[in-house]
Design an enzyme around this catalytic site. Structure first.
Site, PDB file in Angstrom:
ATOM      1  N   ALA A  43       0.861  -1.174   0.000  1.00  0.00           N
ATOM      2  CA  ALA A  43       0.000   0.000   0.000  1.00  0.00           C
ATOM      3  C   ALA A  43       0.905   1.233   0.000  1.00  0.00           C
ATOM      4  CB  ALA A  43      -0.887  -0.017   1.240  1.00  0.00           C
ATOM      5  N   GLY A  79       0.667  -4.938   1.027  1.00  0.00           N
ATOM      6  CA  GLY A  79      -0.512  -5.039   0.162  1.00  0.00           C
ATOM      7  C   GLY A  79      -0.238  -5.826  -1.113  1.00  0.00           C
ATOM      8  N   GLU A  97      -0.578  -9.319  -0.111  1.00  0.00           N
ATOM      9  CA  GLU A  97      -2.011  -9.512   0.197  1.00  0.00           C
ATOM     10  C   GLU A  97      -2.862  -9.626  -1.066  1.00  0.00           C
ATOM     11  OE1 GLU A  97      -1.800  -6.061   2.792  1.00  0.00           O
ATOM     12  OE2 GLU A  97      -2.587  -7.270   4.435  1.00  0.00           O
ATOM     13  N   GLU A 127       4.606  -4.828   7.661  1.00  0.00           N
ATOM     14  CA  GLU A 127       3.828  -3.766   8.313  1.00  0.00           C
ATOM     15  C   GLU A 127       4.251  -3.454   9.742  1.00  0.00           C
ATOM     16  OE1 GLU A 127       2.544  -6.134   6.416  1.00  0.00           O
ATOM     17  OE2 GLU A 127       1.085  -5.261   5.035  1.00  0.00           O
TER      18      GLU A 127
HETATM   19  N1  CAA Z   1       4.505   3.149  -1.020  1.00  0.00           N
HETATM   20  C1  CAA Z   1       4.861   4.271  -1.673  1.00  0.00           C
HETATM   21  N2  CAA Z   1       5.968   4.358  -2.447  1.00  0.00           N
HETATM   22  C2  CAA Z   1       6.747   3.263  -2.561  1.00  0.00           C
HETATM   23  C3  CAA Z   1       6.439   2.060  -1.913  1.00  0.00           C
HETATM   24  C4  CAA Z   1       5.260   2.023  -1.120  1.00  0.00           C
HETATM   25  N3  CAA Z   1       4.862   0.917  -0.493  1.00  0.00           N
HETATM   26  N4  CAA Z   1       7.403   1.167  -2.194  1.00  0.00           N
HETATM   27  C5  CAA Z   1       8.277   1.790  -3.004  1.00  0.00           C
HETATM   28  N5  CAA Z   1       7.896   3.076  -3.222  1.00  0.00           N
HETATM   29  C6  CAA Z   1       8.570   4.087  -4.029  1.00  0.00           C
HETATM   30  C7  CAA Z   1       9.776   4.658  -3.295  1.00  0.00           C
HETATM   31  O1  CAA Z   1       9.388   5.674  -2.393  1.00  0.00           O
HETATM   32  C8  CAA Z   1      10.587   5.191  -4.444  1.00  0.00           C
HETATM   33  O2  CAA Z   1      10.032   6.416  -4.873  1.00  0.00           O
HETATM   34  P1  CAA Z   1      11.009   7.658  -5.258  1.00  0.00           P
HETATM   35  O3  CAA Z   1      11.827   7.159  -6.412  1.00  0.00           O
HETATM   36  O4  CAA Z   1      10.059   8.742  -5.590  1.00  0.00           O
HETATM   37  O5  CAA Z   1      11.848   7.903  -4.043  1.00  0.00           O
HETATM   38  C9  CAA Z   1      10.309   4.183  -5.564  1.00  0.00           C
HETATM   39  O6  CAA Z   1       9.110   3.488  -5.186  1.00  0.00           O
HETATM   40  C10 CAA Z   1      11.436   3.160  -5.691  1.00  0.00           C
HETATM   41  O7  CAA Z   1      11.612   2.561  -4.417  1.00  0.00           O
HETATM   42  P2  CAA Z   1      13.068   2.415  -3.729  1.00  0.00           P
HETATM   43  O8  CAA Z   1      13.974   3.543  -4.160  1.00  0.00           O
HETATM   44  O9  CAA Z   1      12.848   2.256  -2.256  1.00  0.00           O
HETATM   45  O10 CAA Z   1      13.558   1.061  -4.403  1.00  0.00           O
HETATM   46  P3  CAA Z   1      14.572   0.000  -3.785  1.00  0.00           P
HETATM   47  O11 CAA Z   1      14.886  -0.937  -4.882  1.00  0.00           O
HETATM   48  O12 CAA Z   1      15.705   0.678  -3.094  1.00  0.00           O
HETATM   49  O13 CAA Z   1      13.717  -0.766  -2.655  1.00  0.00           O
HETATM   50  C11 CAA Z   1      11.775  -1.882  -1.776  1.00  0.00           C
HETATM   51  C12 CAA Z   1      12.612  -1.534  -3.027  1.00  0.00           C
HETATM   52  C13 CAA Z   1      12.596  -2.834  -0.877  1.00  0.00           C
HETATM   53  C14 CAA Z   1      10.517  -2.569  -2.242  1.00  0.00           C
HETATM   54  C15 CAA Z   1      11.475  -0.601  -1.000  1.00  0.00           C
HETATM   55  O14 CAA Z   1      10.916   0.357  -1.904  1.00  0.00           O
HETATM   56  C16 CAA Z   1      10.481  -0.792   0.111  1.00  0.00           C
HETATM   57  O15 CAA Z   1      10.841  -1.287   1.157  1.00  0.00           O
HETATM   58  N6  CAA Z   1       9.228  -0.371  -0.118  1.00  0.00           N
HETATM   59  C17 CAA Z   1       8.200  -0.433   0.892  1.00  0.00           C
HETATM   60  C18 CAA Z   1       7.704  -1.864   1.084  1.00  0.00           C
HETATM   61  C19 CAA Z   1       6.689  -1.931   2.191  1.00  0.00           C
HETATM   62  O16 CAA Z   1       6.971  -1.658   3.323  1.00  0.00           O
HETATM   63  N7  CAA Z   1       5.469  -2.304   1.834  1.00  0.00           N
HETATM   64  C20 CAA Z   1       4.378  -2.436   2.781  1.00  0.00           C
HETATM   65  C21 CAA Z   1       3.584  -1.171   2.837  1.00  0.00           C
HETATM   66  S1  CAA Z   1       2.430  -1.165   4.152  1.00  0.00           S
HETATM   67  C22 CAA Z   1       1.059  -2.027   3.569  1.00  0.00           C
HETATM   68  O17 CAA Z   1       1.066  -2.553   2.485  1.00  0.00           O
HETATM   69  C23 CAA Z   1      -0.102  -2.014   4.521  1.00  0.00           C
HETATM   70  C24 CAA Z   1      -1.204  -2.903   4.211  1.00  0.00           C
HETATM   71  O18 CAA Z   1      -1.192  -4.075   4.513  1.00  0.00           O
HETATM   72  C25 CAA Z   1      -2.396  -2.369   3.571  1.00  0.00           C
END
Ligand code: CAA
Length: 263
Positions: free
Chosen positions: A63, A108, A111, A131
């Protein structure tokens, strides 16, 4: 639609989440477009759907953390409901949905793949529910579906530890059925969807309903659900042609010529 595309390939529909700059993260707009894309599938012409992500790095990275970061309690609950409503629509969609997981499937993303009937993935796929590291619980069904798919003990370990796992481990614990080199993933998904689409469409739909609804019932009620759906298949063109071809030893014809008949 800005972030979701749809392609029809014979009897197979392909829905692609296309927001690669954010690794296909699910914001409200993506969720709404996904809802619209599933609603627009022509169920008279489509027998299976493939759900995948654009690009070579990510299926869905979760998400949208930016959107969630300022939510109030009530807004958080409403955002959870928004995701849950569309994921439940996928889970109960009348025809099978195959998740072709082409990279990160986190939060998400994991999920939404679990709301699909079948998960296959590429070698670079990474699954996880990160999360608790963000100060929240999984909110789009993760606390419910992960335990149902991989068992309670493994689900609790993954969710409490927020540990990400690679494709082979996901296969070992039964979270995905098969792992492919990235370039072979979509062809494999299409091949599987094609095999499903070649079978009797009413029967396939009824199998999905029987399995899903039976899992939510006790065994006495579950077998009645099966009996009803089994009975429902009789007198359909699929059943008459399928059994007729077998009895006439005309296995070549199989069911491929039978069009879907609305009940
Ligand atoms: N939400 C918003 N933006 C996201 C995102 C997310 N979940 N995941 C990645 N992005 C964006 C980053 O902010 C980045 O944007 P910018 O270029 O504008 O800075 C772009 O995507 C590329 O991401 P990274 O530079 O971080 O890429 P990476 O290769 O270094 O890392 C990754 C990849 C390990 C997937 C890392 O992006 C990450 O950890 N993302 C978050 C993953 C996460 O925690 N997901 C769970 C979200 S909570 C949820 O989903 C709740 C629920 O159950 C409903």
């Amino acid at each position: 639609m800005e972030f979701v595309t749809y392609e029809q390939d014979g009897f197979v529909g392909i829905i692609t989440i296309n927001r690669p700059k954010a690794l296909n993260a699910l914001n409200s707009q993506v969720l709404e477009e996904l809802d619209a894309a599933f609603s627009a599938v022509d169920l008279d012409k489509t027998r299976a759907v493939i759900l995948t992500g654009a690009g070579e790095k990510s299926f869905v990275a979760g998400a949208d953390i930016g959107e969630m970061s300022t939510l109030t309690k009530a807004e958080g609950e409403a955002f959870g409901k928004k995701g849950n409503d569309i994921f439940r629509k996928i889970e109960t969609f009348p025809i099978p949905v195959i998740a072709a997981v082409n990279g990160f499937a986190l939060g998400g993303g994991c999920e939404i793949s679990m709301s699909c009937d079948i998960r296959i993935c590429s070698e670079n796929a990474v699954f996880g529910q990160p999360e608790v590291g963000l100060g929240i619980t999984p909110g789009f069904g993760g606390t419910q579906r992960l335990a149902r798919i991989v068992g309670v003990g493994m689900a609790k370990q993954l969710i409490y530890s927020a540990r990400n796992i690679k494709a082979e481990e996901a296969k070992r614990i039964g979270l995905v059925n098969e792992v492919y080199p990235l370039e072979e993933l979509l062809p494999a998904a299409k091949k599987l969807a094609g095999i499903i689409a070649a079978n009797a469409p009413i029967a396939v739909r009824n199998c999905k309903k029987a399995i899903n609804e039976g899992l939510d019932a006790d065994m006495d009620d579950a077998i009645v659900i099966e009996e009803k759906l089994f009975g429902d298949c009789f007198e359909t063109e699929d059943q008459k042609a399928g059994m007729g071809n077998f009895l006439e030893k005309d296995k070549e014809k199989k069911l491929k010529v039978v069009p879907f008949q609305n009940k």
